[in-house]
Design a protein around this motif. Structure first.
Motif, PDB file in Angstrom:
ATOM      1  N   THR A 109       1.218 -22.033 -17.798  1.00 55.19           N
ATOM      2  CA  THR A 109       1.391 -21.572 -16.429  1.00 55.19           C
ATOM      3  C   THR A 109       0.063 -21.063 -15.881  1.00 55.19           C
ATOM      4  O   THR A 109      -0.305 -21.344 -14.741  1.00 55.19           O
ATOM      5  N   ASP A 133      -2.952 -18.850 -27.849  1.00 52.69           N
ATOM      6  CA  ASP A 133      -2.833 -19.985 -28.760  1.00 52.69           C
ATOM      7  C   ASP A 133      -3.967 -19.920 -29.773  1.00 52.69           C
ATOM      8  O   ASP A 133      -5.105 -19.620 -29.426  1.00 52.69           O
ATOM      9  N   THR A 141       8.179 -17.060 -23.255  1.00 51.68           N
ATOM     10  CA  THR A 141       8.522 -17.485 -24.613  1.00 51.68           C
ATOM     11  C   THR A 141       8.173 -16.386 -25.612  1.00 51.68           C
ATOM     12  O   THR A 141       8.896 -16.153 -26.567  1.00 51.68           O
ATOM     13  N   SER A 182       7.361 -18.474 -18.614  1.00 50.01           N
ATOM     14  CA  SER A 182       8.781 -18.476 -18.989  1.00 50.01           C
ATOM     15  C   SER A 182       9.089 -17.401 -20.019  1.00 50.01           C
ATOM     16  O   SER A 182      10.228 -17.184 -20.374  1.00 50.01           O
TER      17      SER A 182
HETATM   18  P1  ADP Z   1       5.533 -19.947 -22.150  1.00 46.09           P
HETATM   19  O1  ADP Z   1       4.283 -19.387 -22.814  1.00 46.09           O
HETATM   20  O2  ADP Z   1       6.429 -18.901 -21.707  1.00 46.09           O
HETATM   21  O3  ADP Z   1       6.175 -21.057 -22.961  1.00 46.09           O
HETATM   22  P2  ADP Z   1       4.211 -21.915 -20.582  1.00 46.09           P
HETATM   23  O4  ADP Z   1       5.169 -22.935 -20.170  1.00 46.09           O
HETATM   24  O5  ADP Z   1       3.125 -21.532 -19.669  1.00 46.09           O
HETATM   25  O6  ADP Z   1       5.024 -20.620 -20.851  1.00 46.09           O
HETATM   26  O7  ADP Z   1       3.661 -22.405 -21.980  1.00 46.09           O
HETATM   27  C1  ADP Z   1       2.326 -22.453 -22.368  1.00 46.09           C
HETATM   28  C2  ADP Z   1       2.250 -22.547 -23.850  1.00 46.09           C
HETATM   29  O8  ADP Z   1       2.918 -23.716 -24.336  1.00 46.09           O
HETATM   30  C3  ADP Z   1       0.853 -22.687 -24.381  1.00 46.09           C
HETATM   31  O9  ADP Z   1       0.190 -21.453 -24.407  1.00 46.09           O
HETATM   32  C4  ADP Z   1       1.116 -23.245 -25.768  1.00 46.09           C
HETATM   33  O10 ADP Z   1       1.497 -22.233 -26.682  1.00 46.09           O
HETATM   34  C5  ADP Z   1       2.306 -24.142 -25.549  1.00 46.09           C
HETATM   35  N1  ADP Z   1       1.864 -25.539 -25.435  1.00 46.09           N
HETATM   36  C6  ADP Z   1       1.739 -26.277 -24.322  1.00 46.09           C
HETATM   37  N2  ADP Z   1       1.332 -27.529 -24.620  1.00 46.09           N
HETATM   38  C7  ADP Z   1       1.180 -27.602 -25.966  1.00 46.09           C
HETATM   39  C8  ADP Z   1       0.775 -28.625 -26.897  1.00 46.09           C
HETATM   40  N3  ADP Z   1       0.464 -29.867 -26.508  1.00 46.09           N
HETATM   41  N4  ADP Z   1       0.730 -28.285 -28.205  1.00 46.09           N
HETATM   42  C9  ADP Z   1       1.053 -27.053 -28.633  1.00 46.09           C
HETATM   43  N5  ADP Z   1       1.452 -26.057 -27.806  1.00 46.09           N
HETATM   44  C10 ADP Z   1       1.515 -26.320 -26.493  1.00 46.09           C
END
Ligand code: ADP
Length: 541
Positions: free
Chosen positions: A325, A410, A186, A184
């Motif tokens: 994703t 992350d 972010t 997405s």
């Molecule tokens: P975007 O990176 O564009 O938001 P995604 O939907 O693929 O796309 O999001 C993945 C990211 O969302 C992860 O790399 C992390 O930063 C965050 N994320 C997902 N689940 C968690 C969680 N339980 N705690 C903290 N961060 C999370």
């Protein structure tokens, strides 16, 4: 002497999941919300719809390897496309209907979509970008609503009802592309990830086990089907034979709560902002969430207070999960380990999650050195596995990989039991005087204050410390809370060095297309000077 396995190598395909659910769970149901009464079908009818859709797409010229886009909410037709498109050997591209027109144009063209199935309710969005998408040959409108400038386009119902409910599904290589999804964006531009039949099959089994989905569950997936395949649940749920409750575009807290009550929903999933909104709604309007046995929340850090509030006020268990994703998305689930007491159990529940079997995970420091799983050493999380991407679609992005491991972007720690704690996205990390300040931890602690509705913390330049945290806070209605009070509240919970001097009270935290805090937008607002910032005297250190 080597011994050969005697096992058959039947391919792991979506077609086989599809066949299984159809033959074993024909009576499981799919309910879709709409303007009128709830539409109800069973798996037998949905499977017939999928066969008709495959036949219709073939008639439109779709062949193996062609890309079929969907711009749709969670509804029955979208589920039919999930089953039909990969099973006929084509590639399903779920388009995020909250993207800006420029981003949507980019992903349609970059993905190479030839046909797009679009909900009538979002047809104007597609109509606006279509002139810039020359490879799209056909548009098919789902639903009866007005389709504006797409009024002349083919209608899904007419197209599928003209076909027989028969389709000869081809034998597919399990490594063939099945579906694609763009991040997405972010923290950057959207990047395409292409799932294989094999990866979806394996992920479905893992999700079934890790999320503990049961045949008698009634699932309300609030996470959209354009956001990492609704966390894979359409496939897992089909395989397990659950009942689907599809919210379509009715995603306001009041509607979601009513749906849970009226449909006897037992299982639901969504991002923290949605569950926060549901909680606030139920605080103001007496609601009965007692049918729910499990809610899985992920996509962003889940504040412990949110989990505690649901348990106290609704007797409801929230389980945190982590994924992206690129990881299909399941990577970690925060089910506490056996043998822990109730306080320790909460510690584990509020961590990001325990690595799921099938995913390998490690952390690496700035120089790429792998760090120990000691719960303290912090670095970037790297993963690999059969449902983790090893590349991006038509975008080599070598900086996103490290010796075959995906760099997740992350930052965090892992303990000796494989529990991950994400402290930040690497791009959101606040480095102050050489020390890392976790914006996630600050946000979680701020949101534990009874007067705070939402809080996002970003790093802003600081002459003396390079960077300092700026707390952007949304207060609950009429809560007379001051920065001094919040600072005192935080002082009992985080290191003194972390205490923000800069505070901004705002009406709303900007959100991304998948409802996460949009820190890029907050940083831009700070840089252009449009945030009103209150500065406290620097705390003694
Ligand atoms: P975007 O990176 O564009 O938001 P995604 O939907 O693929 O796309 O999001 C993945 C990211 O969302 C992860 O790399 C992390 O930063 C965050 N994320 C997902 N689940 C968690 C969680 N339980 N705690 C903290 N961060 C999370």
């Amino acid at each position: 002497m080597t011994i050969d396995s005697t096992m058959s190598e039947r391919p792991l395909t979506i077609t086989s999941l599809f066949r299984h659910g159809t033959s074993v769970h024909g009576q499981s149901s799919v309910a879709t919300l709409g303007d009128g009464p709830v539409r109800r079908s069973d798996f037998t009818q949905v499977a017939e719809g999928a066969k008709r859709l495959a036949a219709a797409l073939q008639r439109l010229g779709i062949r193996r390897g062609d890309v079929v886009g969907t711009l749709a909410w969670n509804n029955q037709e979208h589920l039919e496309a999930y089953l039909a498109v990969p099973s006929m050997g084509a590639v399903l591209h779920t388009l995020n209907l909250r993207l800006s027109p420029d981003q949507l144009t980019f992903v349609i063209n970059h993905g190479g979509d030839r046909v797009i199935l679009v909900d009538a309710s979002v047809a104007p969005l597609l109509a606006a970008v279509l002139p810039r998408c020359p490879a799209v040959e056909h548009v098919v409108v789902i639903g009866e609503g007005e389709a504006g400038a797409l009024g002349e386009a083919a209608r899904y119902n007419e197209l599928v009802s003209a076909e027989e409910p028969r389709f000869a599904w081809p034998e597919l290589d399990e490594r063939a592309a099945a579906s694609m999804c763009y991040t997405s964006g972010t923290t950057g531009d959207p990047k395409g990830v292409v799932y294989s039949h094999r990866s979806v099959f394996l992920h479905s089994l893992a999700a079934w086990g890790q999320l503990e989905l049961r045949n008698d569950d009634r699932l309300l997936a609030i996470v959209p089907m354009f956001h990492v395949n609704a966390w894979g649940l359409p496939y897992t749920g089909w395989m397990v034979g659950i009942d689907f409750v599809m919210p379509d575009r009715f995603l306001q807290p009041a509607s979601l709560v009513r749906t849970i009550e009226e449909e006897g929903v037992t299982y639901s999933v969504g991002v923290p902002t949605v569950w926060n909104a549901i909680l606030r709604h139920t605080d103001a309007h007496p609601s009965d969430l007692s049918s729910l046995r499990r809610v899985v929340v992920g996509g962003a850090a889940v504040p412990r207070t949110l989990m505690e509030a649901f348990r106290e006020r609704h007797g409801l268990e929230i389980v945190q999960a982590w994924g992206m994703t690129e990881t299909s998305p399941l990577g970690a689930v925060a089910l506490p380990p056996k043998g822990v007491g109730s306080e320790e159990e909460w510690e584990y529940r509020s961590m990001t999650g325990r690595i799921v079997p099938g995913v390998e995970l490690r952390i690496a420091d700035d120089k790429g050195e792998v760090l120990p799983w000691d719960g303290k050493s912090a670095g970037e999380i790297e993963v690999r596995g059969p449902w983790v991407t090893a590349a991006y679609h038509r975008d080599p992005a070598p900086d996103r990989f490290h010796d075959g491991w995906l760099r997740t972007g992350d930052a965090g720690t892992v303990d000796h039991r494989g529990f991950v704690r994400i402290t930040d996205r690497v791009k959101d990390v606040i480095k102050s005087g050489g020390e890392w300040i976790s914006s996630v931890e600050l946000e979680n602690q701020l949101m534990a204050h009874p007067g705070v509705a939402e809080a996002a913390v970003i790093g802003v330049p600081d002459q003396r410390w390079d960077e300092r945290p700026l707390a952007c806070v949304v207060l609950k209605e009429a809560a007379p809370v001051t920065p001094e009070e919040l600072s005192a509240f935080l002082a009992e919970r985080v290191p003194r060095l972390w205490l923000p001097e800069r505070w901004s009270f705002i009406d709303k935290i900007p959100k991304t297309s998948v409802d996460k805090f949009d820190k890029k937008a907050l940083r831009a607002r700070y840089a252009e000077g449009s945030l009103v910032v209150n500065e406290l005297a620097r705390a003694e250190r």
